[in-house]
Scaffold this motif. Structure first.
Motif, PDB file in Angstrom:
ATOM      1  N   VAL A   6     -52.705 -48.264 -27.563  1.00  0.00           N
ATOM      2  CA  VAL A   6     -51.350 -48.103 -28.076  1.00  0.00           C
ATOM      3  C   VAL A   6     -51.287 -46.776 -28.830  1.00  0.00           C
ATOM      4  O   VAL A   6     -52.072 -46.547 -29.757  1.00  0.00           O
ATOM      5  N   ASP A   8     -49.057 -44.933 -31.178  1.00  0.00           N
ATOM      6  CA  ASP A   8     -47.953 -45.159 -32.109  1.00  0.00           C
ATOM      7  C   ASP A   8     -47.314 -43.854 -32.553  1.00  0.00           C
ATOM      8  O   ASP A   8     -47.982 -42.820 -32.604  1.00  0.00           O
ATOM      9  N   PRO A  14     -50.252 -49.176 -39.326  1.00  0.00           N
ATOM     10  CA  PRO A  14     -49.828 -49.870 -38.117  1.00  0.00           C
ATOM     11  C   PRO A  14     -49.244 -51.267 -38.340  1.00  0.00           C
ATOM     12  O   PRO A  14     -48.727 -51.863 -37.408  1.00  0.00           O
ATOM     13  N   LEU A  26     -43.532 -54.450 -35.930  1.00  0.00           N
ATOM     14  CA  LEU A  26     -44.878 -53.924 -36.197  1.00  0.00           C
ATOM     15  C   LEU A  26     -45.825 -55.039 -36.627  1.00  0.00           C
ATOM     16  O   LEU A  26     -46.994 -55.055 -36.245  1.00  0.00           O
ATOM     17  N   ARG A  45     -55.810 -48.427 -31.048  1.00  0.00           N
ATOM     18  CA  ARG A  45     -54.482 -48.053 -31.530  1.00  0.00           C
ATOM     19  C   ARG A  45     -54.594 -46.707 -32.226  1.00  0.00           C
ATOM     20  O   ARG A  45     -55.474 -46.509 -33.063  1.00  0.00           O
ATOM     21  N   ASN A  47     -52.515 -43.408 -34.191  1.00  0.00           N
ATOM     22  CA  ASN A  47     -51.347 -43.028 -34.967  1.00  0.00           C
ATOM     23  C   ASN A  47     -51.181 -41.513 -34.872  1.00  0.00           C
ATOM     24  O   ASN A  47     -52.114 -40.766 -35.184  1.00  0.00           O
ATOM     25  N   LEU A  73     -42.531 -42.555 -27.923  1.00  0.00           N
ATOM     26  CA  LEU A  73     -43.514 -43.389 -28.611  1.00  0.00           C
ATOM     27  C   LEU A  73     -42.863 -44.669 -29.116  1.00  0.00           C
ATOM     28  O   LEU A  73     -41.697 -44.659 -29.488  1.00  0.00           O
ATOM     29  N   PRO A  74     -43.567 -45.769 -29.137  1.00  0.00           N
ATOM     30  CA  PRO A  74     -44.955 -45.933 -28.744  1.00  0.00           C
ATOM     31  C   PRO A  74     -45.122 -45.926 -27.219  1.00  0.00           C
ATOM     32  O   PRO A  74     -44.206 -46.308 -26.494  1.00  0.00           O
ATOM     33  N   TYR A  88     -42.861 -51.580 -27.928  1.00  0.00           N
ATOM     34  CA  TYR A  88     -44.104 -52.342 -27.868  1.00  0.00           C
ATOM     35  C   TYR A  88     -43.937 -53.464 -26.852  1.00  0.00           C
ATOM     36  O   TYR A  88     -42.831 -53.984 -26.661  1.00  0.00           O
TER      37      TYR A  88
END
Length: 115
Positions: A6, A8, A14, A26, A45, A47, A73-74, A88
């Motif tokens: 993922v 983000d 996160p 989230l 994940r 960031n 994004l994501p 997501y």
């Protein structure tokens, strides 16, 4: 082995619980990914704020960011393929990808009460 990554947007954490208001989306995705990882699957994940090199080094992610900007994004990769952009995945999608029942991706709330 199935692998989920993922990517983000830039954010302070996160989980979504560190800002002035909690983002339930989230919180949901963090919980679901934690449960998937607990079943032995690979979950990563990243960031944008703290790991920009990962976004640049991944050709698919870099290309999407260059074409569509940060609003893409994501981005979610499943087994190195882009499966979701700008959102997501739902628990049903995650359950399908990992061949699980979607009920396994919800943390059960305790019914025990403290006296």
């Amino acid at each position: 082995m199935k692998k989920l990554e993922v990517f983000d947007p830039a954010m302070c954490c996160p989980t979504g619980v560190c800002g002035p208001s909690v983002d339930p989306e989230l919180t949901r995705i963090a919980s679901a990914l934690f449960l998937i990882e607990g079943k032995g699957f690979t979950v990563k994940r990243y960031n944008l704020a703290s790991e920009p090199d990962v976004f640049i080094d991944n050709a698919k992610i870099s290309q999407l960011l260059n074409e569509k900007g940060p609003s893409v994004l994501p981005i979610v990769l499943f087994n190195d393929e882009v499966v979701k952009e700008a959102a997501y995945p739902a628990n049903d999608e995650l359950a399908e990808w990992f061949e699980m029942d979607s009920s396994e991706l919800s943390i059960k709330k305790s019914t025990n009460k403290l006296l």
